[in-house]
Scaffold this motif. Structure first.
Motif, short mmCIF file in Angstrom:
data_model
loop_
_atom_site.label_atom_id
_atom_site.label_comp_id
_atom_site.label_asym_id
_atom_site.label_seq_id
_atom_site.Cartn_x
_atom_site.Cartn_y
_atom_site.Cartn_z
N ILE A 160 0.86 -1.18 0.00
CA ILE A 160 0.00 0.00 0.00
C ILE A 160 0.90 1.23 0.00
CG2 ILE A 160 -1.89 1.18 1.21
CD1 ILE A 160 -2.38 -1.51 2.71
N PRO A 161 0.66 2.19 -0.89
CA PRO A 161 1.57 3.36 -0.99
C PRO A 161 1.36 4.41 0.10
CG PRO A 161 -0.19 3.58 -2.58
CD PRO A 161 -0.39 2.24 -1.90
N VAL A 162 1.25 3.95 1.35
CA VAL A 162 1.02 4.84 2.49
C VAL A 162 1.93 4.37 3.63
CG1 VAL A 162 -0.70 5.61 4.19
CG2 VAL A 162 -1.40 5.24 1.82
N ASP A 163 2.47 5.34 4.40
CA ASP A 163 3.37 4.93 5.48
C ASP A 163 2.60 4.25 6.61
OD1 ASP A 163 3.02 6.83 7.93
OD2 ASP A 163 3.08 8.21 6.22
N ILE A 164 3.32 3.47 7.40
CA ILE A 164 2.70 2.64 8.43
C ILE A 164 2.01 3.45 9.52
CG2 ILE A 164 4.21 0.65 8.02
CD1 ILE A 164 5.80 1.52 10.54
N TYR A 165 2.49 4.68 9.74
CA TYR A 165 1.87 5.51 10.77
C TYR A 165 0.50 6.00 10.30
CZ TYR A 165 1.47 8.81 14.60
OH TYR A 165 1.03 9.48 15.72
N GLU A 166 0.45 6.53 9.09
CA GLU A 166 -0.82 7.03 8.54
C GLU A 166 -1.82 5.89 8.31
OE1 GLU A 166 -1.61 10.16 8.50
OE2 GLU A 166 0.40 10.94 8.88
N ASP B 293 -8.37 -2.27 10.95
CA ASP B 293 -9.31 -2.09 9.84
C ASP B 293 -9.14 -0.67 9.30
OD1 ASP B 293 -11.13 -0.18 11.01
OD2 ASP B 293 -12.12 -1.81 12.07
N LYS B 294 -9.74 -0.41 8.17
CA LYS B 294 -9.46 0.86 7.49
C LYS B 294 -9.91 2.10 8.28
CE LYS B 294 -13.34 0.79 4.20
NZ LYS B 294 -14.11 -0.37 4.54
N ASP B 295 -10.75 1.92 9.29
CA ASP B 295 -11.15 3.05 10.12
C ASP B 295 -9.97 3.61 10.94
OD1 ASP B 295 -13.74 2.88 9.19
OD2 ASP B 295 -14.42 1.64 10.87
N LEU B 296 -8.91 2.82 11.09
CA LEU B 296 -7.73 3.27 11.84
C LEU B 296 -6.82 4.18 10.99
CD1 LEU B 296 -6.86 -0.11 13.59
CD2 LEU B 296 -7.82 1.94 14.67
N MET B 297 -7.08 4.22 9.70
CA MET B 297 -6.25 5.04 8.81
C MET B 297 -6.55 6.52 9.01
SD MET B 297 -6.65 2.67 5.39
CE MET B 297 -6.41 4.00 4.29
N SER B 298 -5.53 7.35 8.80
CA SER B 298 -5.72 8.79 8.88
C SER B 298 -6.54 9.25 7.67
CB SER B 298 -4.36 9.51 8.88
OG SER B 298 -3.74 9.36 7.62
N GLU B 299 -7.08 10.45 7.77
CA GLU B 299 -7.82 11.03 6.64
C GLU B 299 -6.90 11.10 5.41
OE1 GLU B 299 -11.22 12.26 6.72
OE2 GLU B 299 -11.18 11.04 8.52
N GLU B 300 -5.63 11.47 5.67
CA GLU B 300 -4.64 11.59 4.60
C GLU B 300 -4.46 10.25 3.86
OE1 GLU B 300 0.13 11.99 4.70
OE2 GLU B 300 -0.92 13.57 5.78
N ALA B 301 -4.37 9.17 4.62
CA ALA B 301 -4.20 7.84 4.02
C ALA B 301 -5.44 7.44 3.23
CB ALA B 301 -3.90 6.81 5.09
N LYS B 302 -6.61 7.72 3.79
CA LYS B 302 -7.85 7.38 3.08
C LYS B 302 -7.96 8.15 1.77
CE LYS B 302 -10.46 6.17 7.23
NZ LYS B 302 -11.48 6.61 8.18
N LEU B 303 -7.55 9.42 1.81
CA LEU B 303 -7.58 10.23 0.60
C LEU B 303 -6.62 9.68 -0.44
CD1 LEU B 303 -8.95 12.87 -0.34
CD2 LEU B 303 -6.92 14.10 0.44
N GLU B 304 -5.41 9.33 0.01
CA GLU B 304 -4.38 8.76 -0.86
C GLU B 304 -4.87 7.50 -1.55
OE1 GLU B 304 -0.60 8.42 -2.61
OE2 GLU B 304 -1.13 10.02 -1.23
N LEU B 305 -5.65 6.68 -0.85
CA LEU B 305 -6.12 5.42 -1.39
C LEU B 305 -7.50 5.53 -2.03
CD1 LEU B 305 -4.89 3.09 1.46
CD2 LEU B 305 -3.85 3.45 -0.77
N GLY B 306 -8.03 6.75 -2.14
CA GLY B 306 -9.32 6.95 -2.79
C GLY B 306 -10.50 6.44 -1.99
N LEU B 307 -10.37 6.42 -0.65
CA LEU B 307 -11.46 5.92 0.19
C LEU B 307 -12.33 7.04 0.72
CD1 LEU B 307 -9.45 3.23 2.18
CD2 LEU B 307 -10.96 2.87 0.23
N LEU B 308 -12.02 8.29 0.34
CA LEU B 308 -12.84 9.43 0.78
C LEU B 308 -13.53 10.04 -0.41
CD1 LEU B 308 -10.70 11.35 3.42
CD2 LEU B 308 -12.72 9.97 3.79
#
Length: 108
Positions: A27-33, A93-108
């Protein structure tokens, strides 16, 4: 000779900056986000414990990712030791992702 006190909050922030340079290989997102890091503990001796999870128990980097995290955190000169503990409670689960990560992955 007086004891040197360390700023555990400042060190914690430096550790988070390091964690943001480590990416999940799938996944092209860092582990923290991604929300994989549940907690970072720093004591007065500059020992670090990171409580984290993986996206799944069968994650292909389950063996290598914790070692990479330990090595990168230990590379900070202020860090005495680093341990990564993996937990699956609560499961990721994906709810733990930051808004930034969700945006990056097209989930917002």
């Amino acid at each position: 000779m007086s004891e040197i006190t360390i700023d555990t909050n400042a060190l914690g922030e430096k550790i988070v900056k390091v964690l943001k340079t480590i990416y999940d290989p799938e996944i092209p997102v860092d582990i923290y986000e991604l929300g994989l890091i549940y907690d970072v503990f720093v004591n007065e001796s500059s020992d670090v414990k990171i409580l984290m999870t993986l996206t799944s128990p069968n994650c292909p980097v389950a063996e290598t990712l914790p070692l990479e995290i330990e090595e990168k955190v230990k590379s900070l000169k202020e860090v005495n030791s680093a341990i990564v503990e993996i937990t699956f409670e609560p499961p990721w689960d994906k709810d733990l992702m930051s808004e930034e990560a969700k945006l990056e992955l097209g989930l917002l």
